[in-house]
Design a protein around this motif. Structure first.
Motif, PDB file in Angstrom:
ATOM      1  N   SER A   1       0.843  -1.189   0.000  1.00 14.92           N
ATOM      2  CA  SER A   1       0.000   0.000   0.000  1.00 14.92           C
ATOM      3  C   SER A   1       0.877   1.238   0.000  1.00 14.92           C
ATOM      4  N   VAL A   2       0.407   2.247  -0.690  1.00 16.35           N
ATOM      5  CA  VAL A   2       1.080   3.530  -0.574  1.00 16.35           C
ATOM      6  C   VAL A   2       0.252   4.383   0.386  1.00 16.35           C
ATOM      7  N   ILE A   3       0.871   5.430   0.875  1.00 12.87           N
ATOM      8  CA  ILE A   3       0.176   6.298   1.810  1.00 12.87           C
ATOM      9  C   ILE A   3      -0.823   7.122   1.005  1.00 12.87           C
ATOM     10  N   SER A   4      -2.077   6.953   1.289  1.00 15.29           N
ATOM     11  CA  SER A   4      -3.082   7.633   0.496  1.00 15.29           C
ATOM     12  C   SER A   4      -3.366   9.012   1.063  1.00 15.29           C
ATOM     13  N   LEU A   5      -3.251  10.020   0.228  1.00 13.25           N
ATOM     14  CA  LEU A   5      -3.520  11.380   0.686  1.00 13.25           C
ATOM     15  C   LEU A   5      -5.010  11.557   0.965  1.00 13.25           C
ATOM     16  N   VAL A   6      -5.820  10.823   0.208  1.00 19.91           N
ATOM     17  CA  VAL A   6      -7.265  10.928   0.405  1.00 19.91           C
ATOM     18  C   VAL A   6      -7.624  10.438   1.808  1.00 19.91           C
ATOM     19  N   SER A   7      -7.066   9.273   2.178  1.00 13.59           N
ATOM     20  CA  SER A   7      -7.420   8.752   3.498  1.00 13.59           C
ATOM     21  C   SER A   7      -6.744   9.566   4.598  1.00 13.59           C
ATOM     22  N   ALA A   8      -5.611  10.202   4.265  1.00 15.66           N
ATOM     23  CA  ALA A   8      -4.971  11.059   5.257  1.00 15.66           C
ATOM     24  C   ALA A   8      -5.869  12.249   5.578  1.00 15.66           C
ATOM     25  N   LYS A   9      -6.564  12.745   4.565  1.00  8.16           N
ATOM     26  CA  LYS A   9      -7.480  13.868   4.786  1.00  8.16           C
ATOM     27  C   LYS A   9      -8.636  13.438   5.681  1.00  8.16           C
TER      28      LYS A   9
ATOM     29  N   PRO B   1     -10.636  10.095  12.565  1.00  2.00           N
ATOM     30  CA  PRO B   1      -9.606   9.052  12.616  1.00  2.00           C
ATOM     31  C   PRO B   1     -10.157   7.640  12.769  1.00  2.00           C
ATOM     32  N   GLU B   2     -11.380   7.511  13.298  1.00  4.93           N
ATOM     33  CA  GLU B   2     -11.909   6.155  13.511  1.00  4.93           C
ATOM     34  C   GLU B   2     -12.179   5.433  12.198  1.00  4.93           C
ATOM     35  N   GLU B   3     -12.257   6.176  11.108  1.00  3.15           N
ATOM     36  CA  GLU B   3     -12.571   5.542   9.826  1.00  3.15           C
ATOM     37  C   GLU B   3     -11.342   5.000   9.103  1.00  3.15           C
ATOM     38  N   VAL B   4     -10.180   5.332   9.608  1.00  2.00           N
ATOM     39  CA  VAL B   4      -8.966   4.948   8.897  1.00  2.00           C
ATOM     40  C   VAL B   4      -8.082   4.102   9.795  1.00  2.00           C
ATOM     41  N   SER B   5      -7.317   3.245   9.192  1.00  2.00           N
ATOM     42  CA  SER B   5      -6.360   2.488  10.000  1.00  2.00           C
ATOM     43  C   SER B   5      -4.971   2.621   9.386  1.00  2.00           C
ATOM     44  N   PRO B   6      -3.943   2.432  10.201  1.00  3.39           N
ATOM     45  CA  PRO B   6      -2.595   2.558   9.659  1.00  3.39           C
ATOM     46  C   PRO B   6      -2.283   1.426   8.691  1.00  3.39           C
ATOM     47  N   ILE B   7      -1.177   1.547   8.014  1.00  3.36           N
ATOM     48  CA  ILE B   7      -0.751   0.502   7.091  1.00  3.36           C
ATOM     49  C   ILE B   7      -0.169  -0.653   7.905  1.00  3.36           C
ATOM     50  N   GLN B   8      -0.663  -1.846   7.631  1.00  2.00           N
ATOM     51  CA  GLN B   8      -0.226  -3.004   8.410  1.00  2.00           C
ATOM     52  C   GLN B   8       0.714  -3.854   7.579  1.00  2.00           C
ATOM     53  N   ALA B   9       1.964  -3.825   7.976  1.00  2.00           N
ATOM     54  CA  ALA B   9       2.968  -4.530   7.187  1.00  2.00           C
ATOM     55  C   ALA B   9       3.538  -5.693   7.976  1.00  2.00           C
ATOM     56  N   GLY B  10       4.388  -6.458   7.337  1.00  2.00           N
ATOM     57  CA  GLY B  10       5.069  -7.553   8.017  1.00  2.00           C
ATOM     58  C   GLY B  10       4.229  -8.810   8.028  1.00  2.00           C
ATOM     59  N   GLY B  11       4.813  -9.863   8.525  1.00  2.00           N
ATOM     60  CA  GLY B  11       4.294 -11.231   8.533  1.00  2.00           C
ATOM     61  C   GLY B  11       2.803 -11.431   8.305  1.00  2.00           C
ATOM     62  N   GLY B  12       2.426 -11.561   7.070  1.00  2.00           N
ATOM     63  CA  GLY B  12       1.068 -11.941   6.737  1.00  2.00           C
ATOM     64  C   GLY B  12       0.031 -10.838   6.864  1.00  2.00           C
TER      65      GLY B  12
END
Lengths: 318, 279
Positions: free
Chosen positions: B75-83, B89-100
Motif C-alpha cells: 500500500s502507498v500512503i493515500s492522501l485521500v485517506s490522510a485527509k 480518525p476512527e474511519e482509517v487504520s494505519p498501514i499493516q505490514a510484516g508477517g502476513g
C-alpha cells in the motif's frame, strides 16, 4: 518549512551483535539467517532495522507537547494493532485542521508532522490521480537512510531441531503431536555493522528536528532490548558512532557554519574508515569470533584529529 | 565543451538499477543507467540553472549478481485517506505490514554487489537564468566532490544502497589507475545490453530546466506544456525556479558497453524512439 529542522549532516555507523539467534530471516531460504552466498558474511536488511525503530517508537512514544509540534505516531505498523491510543493522538491534532486542507501539500505536511516514521524514513504517497503517478511529487524522501547490515566475518548458521513433549489437541493421537515438530536457525555469534545517513536538506522538507534525531539514536541503542524472542537470541548494540558535521568556521560565523554543516565537511567513507574492527590475536589463531571479547574496535579518531568541522559522538557511551 | 566536463568516481556495496519492465520484483540492469548517474550528481549538487548530460559511464567493477527477498509494503500512503484521518480518525487504520499482514508482501530483488563506476558528465546551462557562469558551477561541484559535501547522500538506484564518491580530474586516467590498483581483481566488462532506460524525460526537455509537477497542474490535458508555468500563490514547497512542466516518460536507448565504457551522450546514443525536438 520548519524553523527547528535539523541543520547538521550526520553519518553514523552502528555495530551490533547476535549470539545464538537469527537476526533477520531469509524468506528465500526457509527463514535461515540471511547471508551473502559469495562471501558467507551475514546480512541484515535495512527494512529490518527500520522495523525495530518503528516498534520502539510505538512502545515508547515521547509525550507530544502541543498539537503544532511533531507527533510520534507510526503509520506503517507490524501486523495487528491497537488503535485506540493512536486515535487519541490524532484527535488532539485535528483541531488544527478545521479548515479543509485541499492541497495535497498540506496533507503531506500533516502526515510528516503526525507520523514519526513518515518524517524520518519518508514514503510513497498516492494522490489518487493518474497524472501525478510516477512524478517526483508522489514521494516523501526521508532524511534518514539506512544501508544493509553486514557481518565482519562469515557466519555459520546452525539448524536447531525443536521437539515437543506435550500434545495440544485432544482429538489427535499424542504420538503425532510430540517429538520433532520444527526447526529454527541460529548464528552462534556474529558482529554486524550498518551505516546510516541523515540529510538536513530532507529534514527541512519533512520537519525532522534535532529532537527527532536524538529519539532515533535512542531507538537504535535500545531497539533490541524490547524485541526479545527465542528466535532472535541475544542481540546487543555494541557501538553507535555518530559523525556530526558542524562546519569549519569560527563559531562567530554561524551562518557559514550552518551552510557547511548542511552539506557536510568530509567524505563519509573517510570518517567510517577510521573505525576499525578486527579480531584479537587469540581469536585470529582460533579463526573465528565467539563473542565480542574476540573483537577489537579501534577508533583512529581517538588519536588523530578528525577532519575540520566534524565531531564524533559515541552514542553508545553514556 | 571539455572545461564543462566533470568526472566522479562512485562506489558502493550494493546497487540496483531497476529495469522498468520488471518493476514489481526489482531486477537491475547490469550497469548503472544514465538516469541513476544523473541522480548521483544531483545529490551532490543541483541547481535549476544547470543540468547534467551524462557523457559516459566507465565500469570499474561490475560486481556480482545478488538476490534478496524482503518484506515490503504494497500500500502507498493515500492522501485521500490522510485527509479523512484529520477529521475522523476512527474511519482509517494505519498501514499493516510484516508477517502476513494485509498491506505487506514479500518481494525479491536481483541486485549487484561491490560496484564501482566513473561518471563523466557535461555541465550545461539550462536557460533558467544565469546568475553565475558555468565555470562557477563546475568549480562548486569540484569543491563539493573533493570535500565529500553533498546535498543528500547519493545512492546507486535505491536509497538503501548509499554510495561514496570522489572527484576525478580525468576519466581515462582514473580508469587506468583503478585497473592497476585492482590488479588481479580487475575484470574487463563488455556487453551489448540492448535497450536501456535513458531517463524519464528526453534530454531536450531537460535543457529547459524543470519544476516539479504539483497538484494544481494535475488537470492539464497535454502532458507537456511549454509556456512558463503560472506563479503559485501558496508558499512553494520546492523550488524558486520556474520552467517547463515535464511529465515523466521513459526514454530508451541502445546500450553497448565497450572496453568497459558505456557511451551515452545524447549526440551519440541511439534512442529507441526519436524524442520530440523542441527549439
Amino acid at each position: 518549512m520548519n524553523k527547528t529542522a535539523l541543520t547538521n549532516r550526520h553519518d553514523f555507523l552502528i555495530l551490533f551483535e547476535v549470539t545464538n539467534g537469527n537476526p533477520n530471516g531469509d524468506p528465500d531460504a526457509g527463514n535461515m539467517p540471511r547471508f551473502d552466498p559469495n562471501t558467507n558474511k551475514g546480512l541484515v536488511s535495512d527494512v529490518c532495522l527500520k522495523r525495530k525503530i518503528r516498534n520502539y517508537i510505538e512502545l515508547f512514544p515521547p509525550a507530544r507537547t502541543s498539537a503544532e509540534e511533531n507527533g510520534f505516531n507510526i503509520l506503517i505498523k507490524q501486523g495487528a494493532v491497537i488503535e485506540t491510543e493512536q486515535k487519541k493522538g490524532i484527535e488532539a491534532a485535528k483541531q488544527l485542521h478545521k479548515e479543509k486542507d485541499k492541497q495535497a501539500e498540506a496533507t503531506m505536511r500533516w502526515l510528516c508532522r503526525e507520523f514519526f516514521d513518515v518524517r524520518t524514513f519518508g514514503g510513497v504517497l498516492s494522490t489518487g490521480d493518474d497524472v501525478m503517478k510516477g512524478s517526483a511529487w508522489g514521494q516523501v524522501r526521508g532524511p534518514a537512510q539506512f544501508t544493509f547490515g553486514q557481518s565482519f566475518h562469515p557466519v555459520n548458521p546452525l539448524e536447531i531441531t525443536m521437539t515437543v513433549c506435550a500434545a495440544r489437541l485432544e482429538g489427535k493421537p499424542i504420538e503425532q503431536q510430540t517429538g520433532i515438530q520444527g526447526h529454527k536457525y541460529i548464528v552462534p555469534y556474529a558482529l554486524y555493522a550498518a551505516k546510516g545517513y541523515v540529510s538536513p536538506a530532507f529534514a527541512e522538507r519533512t520537519g525532522f528536528t534535532q529532537a527527532d534525531l536524538d529519539l532515533l539514536f535512542e531507538a537504535l541503542l535500545h531497539m533490541f532490548e524490547h524485541d526479545r524472542s527465542a528466535a532472535r537470541g541475544e542481540m546487543v548494540v555494541r557501538g553507535l558512532y555518530d559523525f556530526e558535521h558542524v562546519g569549519t568556521q569560527h563559531e562567530n560565523n554561524a551562518e557559514q557554519n550552518r551552510r557547511e554543516a548542511r552539506l557536510g565537511c568530509a567524505h563519509a567513507h573517510m570518517l567510517f574508515d577510521g573505525i576499525k574492527v578486527e579480531l584479537t590475536d587469540e581469536a585470529r589463531s582460533k579463526g573465528f569470533p565467539e563473542s565480542f571479547a574476540d573483537y577489537r574496535v579501534i577508533c583512529d579518531w581517538d588519536d588523530k584529529p578528525l577532519p575540520a568541522g566534524v565531531r564524533l559522538h559515541k552514542r553508545h557511551e553514556i | 565543451m571539455t572545461d564543462n566536463r566533470i568526472t566522479l568516481r562512485v562506489w558502493g556495496d550494493y546497487a540496483c538499477f531497476t529495469r522498468p519492465e520488471m518493476k514489481v520484483e526489482r531486477v537491475s540492469y547490469p550497469v548503472m543507467t544514465p538516469s541513476a548517474a544523473r541522480g548521483v550528481l544531483e545529490a551532490v549538487f543541483w541547481e535549476p540553472e544547470i543540468y547534467y548530460l551524462i557523457d559516459a559511464i566507465h565500469v570499474i567493477r561490475r560486481g556480482n549478481w545478488f538476490s534478496f527477498r524482503r518484506n515490503e509494503v504494497i500500500s502507498v500512503i493515500s492522501l485521500v485517506s490522510a485527509k479523512t484521518w484529520m477529521t475522523s480518525p476512527e474511519e482509517v487504520s494505519p498501514i499493516q505490514a510484516g508477517g502476513g499482514a494485509p498491506d505487506g508482501t514479500q518481494r525479491n530483488m536481483l541486485a549487484l554487489q561491490e560496484v564501482e563506476y566513473l561518471i563523466t558528465a557535461e555541465v550545461r546551462p539550462s536557460g533558467l537564468g544565469s546568475r553565475h557562469g558555468i565555470k562557477t558551477y563546475v568549480e562548486e561541484i569540484r569543491r563539493r566532490a573533493r570535500n565529500g559535501k553533498c546535498y543528500h547522500r547519493p545512492y546507486l538506484g535505491v536509497r538503501e544502497f548509499a554510495c561514496d564518491f570522489e572527484w576525478e580530474e580525468d576519466a581515462e586516467a582514473a580508469f587506468e589507475r583503478r585497473q592497476q590498483e585492482l590488479g588481479s581483481e580487475w575484470r574487463r566488462y563488455d556487453e551489448n545490453i540492448g535497450l536501456m532506460l535513458y531517463d524519464v524525460f528526453a534530454p531536450e526537455l531537460r535543457a529547459h530546466g524543470f519544476r516539479w509537477l504539483q497538484e494544481d497542474n494535475a488537470a492539464v490535458d497535454s502532458p507537456i506544456r511549454l509556456e512558463p508555468a503560472k506563479k503559485r500563490k501558496s508558499k512553494a514547497l520546492t523550488p524558486r525556479s520556474t520552467g517547463v512542466l515535464v511529465r515523466p516518460e521513459a526514454l530508451f536507448f541502445f546500450a553497448d558497453v565497450r572496453d568497459g565504457k558505456l557511451d551515452c551522450h545524447p549526440s551519440r546514443a541511439q534512442f529507441a524512439v526519436k524524442p520530440a525536438m523542441e527549439a
